[in-house]
Design a protein around this motif. Sequence first.
Motif, short mmCIF file in Angstrom:
data_model
loop_
_atom_site.label_atom_id
_atom_site.label_comp_id
_atom_site.label_asym_id
_atom_site.label_seq_id
_atom_site.Cartn_x
_atom_site.Cartn_y
_atom_site.Cartn_z
N THR A 78 9.30 8.41 8.85
CA THR A 78 9.33 8.00 10.25
C THR A 78 8.85 9.10 11.18
O THR A 78 8.22 8.83 12.19
CB THR A 78 10.77 7.61 10.64
OG1 THR A 78 11.20 6.58 9.74
CG2 THR A 78 10.85 7.07 12.05
N GLY A 103 5.67 5.56 7.07
CA GLY A 103 6.08 4.19 7.35
C GLY A 103 5.76 3.73 8.76
O GLY A 103 6.15 2.63 9.17
N VAL A 149 8.80 1.41 9.45
CA VAL A 149 9.62 0.63 8.53
C VAL A 149 10.67 1.52 7.85
O VAL A 149 11.54 1.04 7.15
CB VAL A 149 8.77 -0.08 7.44
CG1 VAL A 149 7.82 -1.07 8.09
CG2 VAL A 149 8.02 0.92 6.59
N TYR A 151 13.00 3.73 5.71
CA TYR A 151 13.30 3.77 4.28
C TYR A 151 12.94 2.48 3.56
O TYR A 151 12.98 2.38 2.35
CB TYR A 151 14.77 4.12 4.05
CG TYR A 151 15.72 3.03 4.50
CD1 TYR A 151 16.19 2.09 3.58
CD2 TYR A 151 16.13 2.94 5.84
CE1 TYR A 151 17.05 1.08 3.98
CE2 TYR A 151 16.98 1.95 6.24
CZ TYR A 151 17.45 1.01 5.32
OH TYR A 151 18.28 0.01 5.71
N GLN A 152 12.54 1.43 4.32
CA GLN A 152 12.19 0.15 3.70
C GLN A 152 10.70 0.04 3.40
O GLN A 152 10.17 -1.07 3.30
CB GLN A 152 12.62 -1.00 4.60
CG GLN A 152 14.13 -1.09 4.74
CD GLN A 152 14.54 -2.17 5.71
OE1 GLN A 152 14.06 -2.22 6.84
NE2 GLN A 152 15.40 -3.07 5.28
N LEU A 153 10.01 1.19 3.30
CA LEU A 153 8.58 1.18 3.03
C LEU A 153 8.26 0.33 1.81
O LEU A 153 7.31 -0.46 1.82
CB LEU A 153 8.09 2.63 2.80
CG LEU A 153 6.58 2.78 2.61
CD1 LEU A 153 5.86 2.72 3.94
CD2 LEU A 153 6.23 4.07 1.89
N THR A 154 9.08 0.45 0.76
CA THR A 154 8.78 -0.23 -0.49
C THR A 154 9.07 -1.73 -0.44
O THR A 154 8.87 -2.44 -1.42
CB THR A 154 9.58 0.39 -1.66
OG1 THR A 154 10.96 0.37 -1.29
CG2 THR A 154 9.14 1.80 -1.94
N GLU A 155 9.56 -2.22 0.72
CA GLU A 155 9.73 -3.67 0.87
C GLU A 155 8.80 -4.23 1.91
O GLU A 155 8.27 -5.33 1.79
CB GLU A 155 11.18 -4.00 1.29
CG GLU A 155 12.22 -3.66 0.24
CD GLU A 155 13.58 -3.41 0.85
OE1 GLU A 155 13.96 -4.13 1.80
OE2 GLU A 155 14.26 -2.47 0.40
N ARG A 156 8.58 -3.44 3.00
CA ARG A 156 7.92 -4.03 4.15
C ARG A 156 6.45 -3.63 4.31
O ARG A 156 5.71 -4.28 5.05
CB ARG A 156 8.70 -3.66 5.42
CG ARG A 156 10.06 -4.39 5.47
CD ARG A 156 11.03 -3.75 6.41
NE ARG A 156 10.58 -3.79 7.80
CZ ARG A 156 11.20 -3.17 8.80
NH1 ARG A 156 12.29 -2.48 8.55
NH2 ARG A 156 10.73 -3.25 10.03
N GLY A 188 4.83 -6.47 1.46
CA GLY A 188 5.44 -6.81 2.74
C GLY A 188 4.39 -7.28 3.73
O GLY A 188 3.22 -7.45 3.38
N GLU A 236 3.96 -5.81 6.96
CA GLU A 236 3.77 -4.90 8.10
C GLU A 236 2.73 -3.83 7.77
O GLU A 236 2.80 -3.19 6.72
CB GLU A 236 5.12 -4.28 8.49
CG GLU A 236 6.07 -5.35 9.03
CD GLU A 236 7.51 -4.86 9.17
OE1 GLU A 236 7.71 -3.82 9.82
OE2 GLU A 236 8.42 -5.52 8.63
N THR A 270 1.31 -0.46 7.80
CA THR A 270 1.83 0.89 8.02
C THR A 270 0.73 1.93 7.78
O THR A 270 -0.33 1.62 7.22
CB THR A 270 2.99 1.21 7.05
OG1 THR A 270 2.44 1.28 5.72
CG2 THR A 270 4.07 0.14 7.10
#
Lengths: 517, 373
Positions: free
Chosen positions: A277, A318, A333, A335-340, A346, A348, A350
Amino acid sequence: MRVGIDVGGTNTDAVLLDGSAVLAGVKQPTSPDVTLGIVNALNTLGGQHPFDPADVSGVMIGTTHFINALIEARRLAPTAALRLGLPATASLPPLVGWPKPLVEALQARTYLAHGGHEFDGRHIAELDADEIRRHAADMAAHGVRSVAVSSVFSPINTDFERQAAAILEEELGGSVAISLSHEIGRIGLLERENATIINAALRELAQQITDALIGAVRDYGITAPVYLSQNDGTLMDIDYTRQYPVATFASGPTNSMRGAAALSGLGNCVVIDIGGTTSDIGVLNKGFPREATGEVTVAGVRTNFRMPDVLSIGIGGGSHVRSAGREVGPTSVGYQLTERALVFGGGEFTATDAAVALGYAAIGDPALVAGLDRDHARAALATVAAAITDAVERMRISAEPLPVVAVGGGSILLPDELPDLGEVHRPEHFEVANAIGAAIAQVSGEVDRVYAIPDGQRDRIVEEAKAEAVDKAVAAGANPGDVHVVDFDEVPLPYIPGNATRIRVKAVGELAMEALR
Amino acid sequence: MSDTPGTNTTATTGTARLAAADIADLARGAAILGTGGGGDPYIGQLMALEALEENGPVELVTPAALPDDAQILPVAMMGAPTVMIEKLPSVEQFVVAVDALGRYLGVTPTHIACMEAGGVNSTIPIVAAAQMGLPLLDGDFMGRAFPELQMVTATLFGIPATPMSITDDKGNAGIFTTVSNLWAERLARVVTVEMGAAAIVSLYPMRGHQAREAAVADTLSLCVRLGRAVREARAVHADPVAAVAQVLGGRLIHRGKVVDVVRRTTAGFARGEAKLAGLEANAGTTLALSFQNEHIIATRDGVVLATAPDLLICLDMDTGEPITTESLRFGHRIALVAAPCDARWQTPAGIELVGPRYFGYDLDPVRWDQVAL
């Protein structure tokens, strides 16, 4: 051999060093149990590169336990603040401006007493031993277990703080910890006092944590001395840590910067740590992070102890990409990089997706960004490079060119060369840079005092201040033959006659480790 | 202000209330009017906050609303900013200073006033007014910050600085009666050092008709509006520097990065010069900013762009935070705003008192809008 361990909020890094060679390096999630975390780190190191515990000459540990305890306002001792300065200073009593929950967590009690010095060393008022005894009795009656003592201009004259401490010890007994402001902060009464109160509140925890750390190291069979990392990138021994836990507060970023610089073989450089971030940018001068010159706010409290000057900007791996790549961050995103993120399926866009689309990194599934507009991706990375360059420019303290070192998962966003800044160095092993930073640390001594300088006496006074800093470094465990002055600063104070000048000197040296064994 | 948010003092009554919630804005605005000097606004901000939280809001009175026979006793802090951050005042010091002067004169004050709207001295009188339950003049006698106590509009109107009181933290109080305001400055400076380089003074006692004439009106509410303008501009991602220039009716004269700062302390004052390498539209130019506690002269590539007594204000280019001369350092990216001072400073008498020559620079004042950029 040295062992370096950096206990972060999320991960614990550990390294085994022989000289400057990395024999083993491990990274694992931080354990809630202090002892277990250290034992696990040592076991994993030994698994990677078996070593005889007797061959270890020092264990250096960086920890976030203390700053986290403050931020979470837990495990803080019932603390009193005693200020010597009456009749002056009462317009702003101790703890003014503190967040209320923290004041409550400290069960804080404040006391004002006579004493304190003028800028030129005269007494504001004489110390009143009976007054301090009365305050001590009230502290005892309220279950105070740690006391912070501050006195006006104690960085110029330490007498009153020492005398008050002696009286408090007499009255309260040895089990109550006493922290003195001249040993912790600089000129600036409220900020120095605040730092001292924070230190006082952490003294019990410091005892418990250091006992646990030492216990874990000894259980592993290592008999070598254990040191902790300080904010300025130097080491303190266990006794010192028990007295000054605040000195560990910024050891994480400091160790990361110093480790990265050492891995790159650079003493003077800019270190850019790009996370998910944010990006943290700091400057190293002769291997040490430049210190913040002003006040530093910790857990909502203004303080003035030694902290590295770190600039954080809202750009990371992210970060969201918008406006065809002209805008990146500050939303992310996280800590949710690996989802979003797009590369992980995902929805989004990034900064990481841009880097993968352009083939700079192989993360997730590159096929998922095959359709991404290449111009937008290029524009996004150009935006990132421009923002980072801009931040680096702001952190430079002179017109001299400074090499750039990039670390952290987000460093894939940067090109191999930045306009105006040149080559971007990317050291190996940077995943354990923090632990390396801890392991390579030296010891220091510092003088920060206001002097009245008579005509023609400047050189003599400067030499005395430098000699005192060197002596302090040796007293802290530095090898006398190796200590040298790394930082010198001289600022005249306006409006005061007699050439009042604040002089700061810092000397550092290699730990005299063999001598200690 | 609490009763009249977003506006100046109300036209009908000439009063507004200054509450604890206004203090952060006021302190930032005062640091802007401080033009680089005026001391650490943080300490003053905390003291004003404590006093207002304990005693309730203070009534602000615009100079035009003062009755002829109002008895105004201004209060100020005198001394070294570096000492003030270490040796804080006692609780009673403010009231002792006002009382000592009132007793000497045989008067009961009806209003407290501020001599200097810039820096820490904008907030000190708030403490005195709150503690004494007296209204505070919405105005000052500089419209900015200056380093010496005779540098006030009151001097231009023949209002003497003395009798003045001077008090320390120990309860010592003294009264000066001097033959000129410059003598008041000289003597008070010596006593201030003896008192530990930080004293509270009450000086320039005056009546309502004098303050109506001499005061720079509405500068405390201006501080609140300035601070608020910076805060609100930042909140909507607008340019806070432009907001400051707009509120003050001034203009941006340079954007640059500090590439050199030279300091020397002469005769007790922090003198020096910063060099600002131009950025953006000013790229390729270098601006030299001379300071003597406050910023005095801005010279770009040999051309003087503006000088004191007009205001030269250094702001962080991005955040609009005011930057003091002490905190100027390499790498700082600065927007320099020039803004008009109170018109009376531009008269021959005003220029003699606070123009460039008084500060040791052999040139005539250059107005904030005089040079084509």
